[in-house]
Design a protein around this motif. Structure first.
Motif, PDB file in Angstrom:
ATOM      1  N   ALA A  35      58.163  37.232  26.758  1.00 54.96           N
ATOM      2  CA  ALA A  35      58.431  38.512  26.124  1.00 54.96           C
ATOM      3  C   ALA A  35      59.520  39.263  26.885  1.00 54.96           C
ATOM      4  CB  ALA A  35      57.150  39.340  26.073  1.00 54.96           C
ATOM      5  N   ALA A  36      60.315  40.033  26.154  1.00 53.61           N
ATOM      6  CA  ALA A  36      61.411  40.774  26.760  1.00 53.61           C
ATOM      7  C   ALA A  36      61.639  42.063  25.989  1.00 53.61           C
ATOM      8  CB  ALA A  36      62.684  39.918  26.763  1.00 53.61           C
ATOM      9  N   THR A  37      62.436  42.952  26.581  1.00 50.13           N
ATOM     10  CA  THR A  37      62.779  44.208  25.920  1.00 50.13           C
ATOM     11  C   THR A  37      63.797  43.948  24.815  1.00 50.13           C
ATOM     12  OG1 THR A  37      62.394  45.425  27.974  1.00 50.13           O
ATOM     13  CG2 THR A  37      63.680  46.537  26.261  1.00 50.13           C
ATOM     14  N   ALA A  38      63.576  44.538  23.658  1.00 47.74           N
ATOM     15  CA  ALA A  38      64.428  44.275  22.497  1.00 47.74           C
ATOM     16  C   ALA A  38      65.434  45.394  22.271  1.00 47.74           C
ATOM     17  CB  ALA A  38      63.572  44.113  21.243  1.00 47.74           C
ATOM     18  N   ILE A  39      66.598  45.013  21.776  1.00 49.41           N
ATOM     19  CA  ILE A  39      67.592  45.954  21.269  1.00 49.41           C
ATOM     20  C   ILE A  39      67.546  45.860  19.744  1.00 49.41           C
ATOM     21  CG2 ILE A  39      70.041  46.528  21.117  1.00 49.41           C
ATOM     22  CD1 ILE A  39      70.377  45.215  23.880  1.00 49.41           C
ATOM     23  N   VAL A  40      67.270  46.971  19.078  1.00 56.39           N
ATOM     24  CA  VAL A  40      67.196  46.982  17.620  1.00 56.39           C
ATOM     25  C   VAL A  40      68.602  47.151  17.064  1.00 56.39           C
ATOM     26  CG1 VAL A  40      66.297  48.173  15.596  1.00 56.39           C
ATOM     27  CG2 VAL A  40      64.859  47.893  17.623  1.00 56.39           C
ATOM     28  N   ASP A  42      69.375  46.478  13.545  1.00 57.40           N
ATOM     29  CA  ASP A  42      69.109  47.125  12.257  1.00 57.40           C
ATOM     30  C   ASP A  42      67.655  46.875  11.915  1.00 57.40           C
ATOM     31  OD1 ASP A  42      68.881  44.592  10.939  1.00 57.40           O
ATOM     32  OD2 ASP A  42      71.014  44.565  10.542  1.00 57.40           O
ATOM     33  N   ALA A  43      67.252  47.238  10.697  1.00 55.92           N
ATOM     34  CA  ALA A  43      65.834  47.168  10.351  1.00 55.92           C
ATOM     35  C   ALA A  43      65.280  45.761  10.280  1.00 55.92           C
ATOM     36  CB  ALA A  43      65.599  47.872   9.018  1.00 55.92           C
ATOM     37  N   GLY A  44      66.148  44.766  10.291  1.00 54.73           N
ATOM     38  CA  GLY A  44      65.673  43.392  10.203  1.00 54.73           C
ATOM     39  C   GLY A  44      66.228  42.490  11.284  1.00 54.73           C
ATOM     40  N   THR A  45      66.859  43.061  12.316  1.00 55.41           N
ATOM     41  CA  THR A  45      67.516  42.256  13.336  1.00 55.41           C
ATOM     42  C   THR A  45      67.313  42.872  14.705  1.00 55.41           C
ATOM     43  OG1 THR A  45      69.262  41.861  11.697  1.00 55.41           O
ATOM     44  CG2 THR A  45      69.656  41.047  13.920  1.00 55.41           C
ATOM     45  N   ILE A  46      66.906  42.044  15.675  1.00 56.02           N
ATOM     46  CA  ILE A  46      66.765  42.512  17.045  1.00 56.02           C
ATOM     47  C   ILE A  46      67.436  41.525  17.997  1.00 56.02           C
ATOM     48  CG2 ILE A  46      64.573  43.672  16.547  1.00 56.02           C
ATOM     49  CD1 ILE A  46      63.150  41.401  18.033  1.00 56.02           C
ATOM     50  N   GLN A  47      67.720  41.990  19.190  1.00 56.90           N
ATOM     51  CA  GLN A  47      68.340  41.141  20.199  1.00 56.90           C
ATOM     52  C   GLN A  47      67.465  41.100  21.432  1.00 56.90           C
ATOM     53  OE1 GLN A  47      72.485  41.933  20.973  1.00 56.90           O
ATOM     54  NE2 GLN A  47      72.470  40.891  22.941  1.00 56.90           N
ATOM     55  N   LEU A  48      67.158  39.896  21.879  1.00 56.63           N
ATOM     56  CA  LEU A  48      66.423  39.675  23.120  1.00 56.63           C
ATOM     57  C   LEU A  48      67.351  38.932  24.069  1.00 56.63           C
ATOM     58  CD1 LEU A  48      62.859  38.511  21.962  1.00 56.63           C
ATOM     59  CD2 LEU A  48      63.650  40.820  22.484  1.00 56.63           C
ATOM     60  N   GLY A  49      67.756  39.581  25.148  1.00 54.94           N
ATOM     61  CA  GLY A  49      68.716  38.940  26.044  1.00 54.94           C
ATOM     62  C   GLY A  49      70.017  38.691  25.316  1.00 54.94           C
ATOM     63  N   ASN A  50      70.455  37.438  25.324  1.00 54.68           N
ATOM     64  CA  ASN A  50      71.689  37.082  24.633  1.00 54.68           C
ATOM     65  C   ASN A  50      71.462  36.505  23.246  1.00 54.68           C
ATOM     66  OD1 ASN A  50      73.351  37.803  26.854  1.00 54.68           O
ATOM     67  ND2 ASN A  50      72.926  35.826  27.845  1.00 54.68           N
ATOM     68  N   THR A  51      70.195  36.522  22.793  1.00 53.05           N
ATOM     69  CA  THR A  51      69.866  35.921  21.496  1.00 53.05           C
ATOM     70  C   THR A  51      69.555  36.987  20.459  1.00 53.05           C
ATOM     71  OG1 THR A  51      68.903  34.002  22.639  1.00 53.05           O
ATOM     72  CG2 THR A  51      68.365  34.280  20.311  1.00 53.05           C
ATOM     73  N   PRO A  93      57.474  45.146  25.369  1.00 51.20           N
ATOM     74  CA  PRO A  93      57.999  43.775  25.374  1.00 51.20           C
ATOM     75  C   PRO A  93      57.749  43.072  24.043  1.00 51.20           C
ATOM     76  CG  PRO A  93      56.729  44.211  27.369  1.00 51.20           C
ATOM     77  CD  PRO A  93      56.475  45.360  26.438  1.00 51.20           C
ATOM     78  N   ILE A  94      58.736  42.299  23.619  1.00 48.04           N
ATOM     79  CA  ILE A  94      58.678  41.559  22.364  1.00 48.04           C
ATOM     80  C   ILE A  94      58.776  40.063  22.654  1.00 48.04           C
ATOM     81  CG2 ILE A  94      59.880  41.101  20.179  1.00 48.04           C
ATOM     82  CD1 ILE A  94      58.600  43.781  20.182  1.00 48.04           C
ATOM     83  N   HIS A  95      58.031  39.280  21.895  1.00 45.44           N
ATOM     84  CA  HIS A  95      58.129  37.823  21.992  1.00 45.44           C
ATOM     85  C   HIS A  95      58.498  37.270  20.624  1.00 45.44           C
ATOM     86  CE1 HIS A  95      57.270  33.701  23.207  1.00 45.44           C
ATOM     87  NE2 HIS A  95      56.688  33.557  22.030  1.00 45.44           N
ATOM     88  N   CYS A  96      59.475  36.386  20.558  1.00 44.72           N
ATOM     89  CA  CYS A  96      59.895  35.789  19.296  1.00 44.72           C
ATOM     90  C   CYS A  96      59.701  34.279  19.323  1.00 44.72           C
ATOM     91  CB  CYS A  96      61.370  36.088  19.012  1.00 44.72           C
ATOM     92  SG  CYS A  96      61.721  37.812  18.620  1.00 44.72           S
ATOM     93  N   ASP A  97      59.007  33.750  18.350  1.00 48.12           N
ATOM     94  CA  ASP A  97      58.962  32.309  18.139  1.00 48.12           C
ATOM     95  C   ASP A  97      60.226  31.924  17.383  1.00 48.12           C
ATOM     96  OD1 ASP A  97      56.516  32.005  19.368  1.00 48.12           O
ATOM     97  OD2 ASP A  97      55.374  32.224  17.516  1.00 48.12           O
ATOM     98  N   ASP A  98      61.065  31.149  18.005  1.00 47.08           N
ATOM     99  CA  ASP A  98      62.336  30.740  17.422  1.00 47.08           C
ATOM    100  C   ASP A  98      62.076  29.624  16.420  1.00 47.08           C
ATOM    101  OD1 ASP A  98      64.864  29.551  16.929  1.00 47.08           O
ATOM    102  OD2 ASP A  98      65.612  30.259  18.852  1.00 47.08           O
ATOM    103  N   VAL A 112      59.974  34.713  14.412  1.00 47.92           N
ATOM    104  CA  VAL A 112      58.714  35.397  14.126  1.00 47.92           C
ATOM    105  C   VAL A 112      58.435  36.223  15.370  1.00 47.92           C
ATOM    106  CG1 VAL A 112      56.264  35.159  13.615  1.00 47.92           C
ATOM    107  CG2 VAL A 112      57.905  33.533  12.639  1.00 47.92           C
ATOM    108  N   CYS A 113      58.679  37.501  15.288  1.00 48.27           N
ATOM    109  CA  CYS A 113      58.677  38.370  16.478  1.00 48.27           C
ATOM    110  C   CYS A 113      57.476  39.304  16.459  1.00 48.27           C
ATOM    111  CB  CYS A 113      59.977  39.165  16.544  1.00 48.27           C
ATOM    112  SG  CYS A 113      61.470  38.133  16.598  1.00 48.27           S
ATOM    113  N   LYS A 114      56.858  39.457  17.640  1.00 50.23           N
ATOM    114  CA  LYS A 114      55.654  40.273  17.755  1.00 50.23           C
ATOM    115  C   LYS A 114      55.691  41.084  19.034  1.00 50.23           C
ATOM    116  CE  LYS A 114      52.897  36.644  15.486  1.00 50.23           C
ATOM    117  NZ  LYS A 114      51.763  35.720  15.634  1.00 50.23           N
ATOM    118  N   LEU A 115      55.016  42.231  18.999  1.00 51.21           N
ATOM    119  CA  LEU A 115      54.782  42.970  20.228  1.00 51.21           C
ATOM    120  C   LEU A 115      53.856  42.148  21.100  1.00 51.21           C
ATOM    121  CD1 LEU A 115      54.095  46.547  18.812  1.00 51.21           C
ATOM    122  CD2 LEU A 115      56.104  45.849  20.096  1.00 51.21           C
ATOM    123  N   GLU A 116      54.102  42.170  22.384  1.00 52.09           N
ATOM    124  CA  GLU A 116      53.267  41.391  23.294  1.00 52.09           C
ATOM    125  C   GLU A 116      51.803  41.810  23.149  1.00 52.09           C
ATOM    126  OE1 GLU A 116      53.619  39.788  27.848  1.00 52.09           O
ATOM    127  OE2 GLU A 116      54.150  41.879  27.454  1.00 52.09           O
ATOM    128  N   GLY A 117      50.938  40.851  22.868  1.00 48.59           N
ATOM    129  CA  GLY A 117      49.512  41.112  22.714  1.00 48.59           C
ATOM    130  C   GLY A 117      49.083  41.515  21.317  1.00 48.59           C
TER     131      GLY A 117
END
Length: 265
Positions: A35-40, A42-51, A93-98, A112-117
């Motif tokens: 899990a990592a901190t997300a940058i939003v 837009d309403a359907g797109t987030i960035q985790l790190g460089n992804t 923190p957010i976790h995404c299943d790629d 498939v992205c979820k809040l940790e826990g």
């Protein structure tokens, strides 16, 4: 170190293959990491790190999309939807299943992205709140019940009138009107409000986009113009506004040929 005894070698390989450390590493690799901190974005797109991940299974408004509320007033639903996602995440923190490359834009991933826990995906919550639509390429309709509830309760976009985010992105002015406040006798006025000649620029989103037939030569739907483009000052009434070149490219626009290349390139 090498072991010449084949029995010892076999036992070592068996133990290594069952190692929980190696198994955990493989799992992280398959799901996109911890899990990592997300940058939003837009309403359907987030960035985790460089992804950058597009949230799987939904169609959400771009930042420049307009809607009509229950009082027949125009509102910046794309910005509100983005802010709803920001508040939903709340810096947690957010976790995404790629689940693979985004077929609409190869530089992004589907996640498939979820809040940790939290077992509920961000996609499902956005549909529940009425700020995204259920979209399933496999037609399984996993969020259809959530969308039906949001529609009935007039949540989010459903309180007024709007076109599907995909129709807005494509400039499809004759797309179906959705929502609980779309009177048939005001169809023309509604469409003019949803697709105004002077689309307001969202804050910090100053890249101009214009639909263009000639863009189809390169497989695009339009052309975007940066402030560094010679065409920028004279281009009035853009069809779209973008916050970054990546956003413009993801929407199917290519850069104007009269633009100076960005510094460092």
């Amino acid at each position: 170190m090498r072991f010449r005894n084949p029995v010892i070698t076999t036992l070592l390989l068996t133990c290594l293959s069952a190692s929980p450390v190696l198994s955990a590493t493989a799992a992280l690799s398959a799901t996109g990491g911890p899990a990592a901190t997300a940058i939003v974005k837009d309403a359907g797109t987030i960035q985790l790190g460089n992804t950058v991940y597009r949230l799987d299974g939904i169609d959400a408004p771009a930042a420049d999309q307009l809607c009509i509320d229950e009082h027949a007033d125009v509102w910046t639903c794309g910005i509100e939807a983005r802010d709803q996602l920001t508040r939903l995440i709340g810096g947690k923190p957010i976790h995404c299943d790629d689940i693979g490359v985004d077929p609409t834009f190869k530089k992004r991933r589907l996640g498939v992205c979820k809040l940790e826990g939290d077992p509920t995906s961000l996609s499902q919550v956005m549909v529940q709140k009425g700020y995204a639509l259920n979209v399933e390429t496999s037609a399984t309709g996993r969020f259809k019940p959530d969308q039906a509830t949001a529609t009935d309760s007039r949540a989010g976009l459903w309180k007024g009138c709007f076109v599907a985010p995909r129709d807005f992105r494509l400039g499809k002015k004759d797309g179906a009107l959705l929502g609980n406040a779309c009177p048939a006798d005001r169809d023309t006025q509604i469409r003019n409000a949803l697709f105004p000649d002077d689309l307001p620029m969202p804050a910090s989103c100053n890249i101009k986009g214009k639909y263009a037939v000639r863009a189809r030569v390169t497989g695009n739907v339009g052309i975007y113009h940066l402030q560094a483009c010679r065409s920028y000052p004279g281009l009035g009434n853009p069809d779209r506004w973008f916050c970054s070149e990546e956003d413009a490219q993801a929407a199917g626009f290519r850069r104007a040929y009269n633009c100076r290349p960005p510094k460092g390139k």
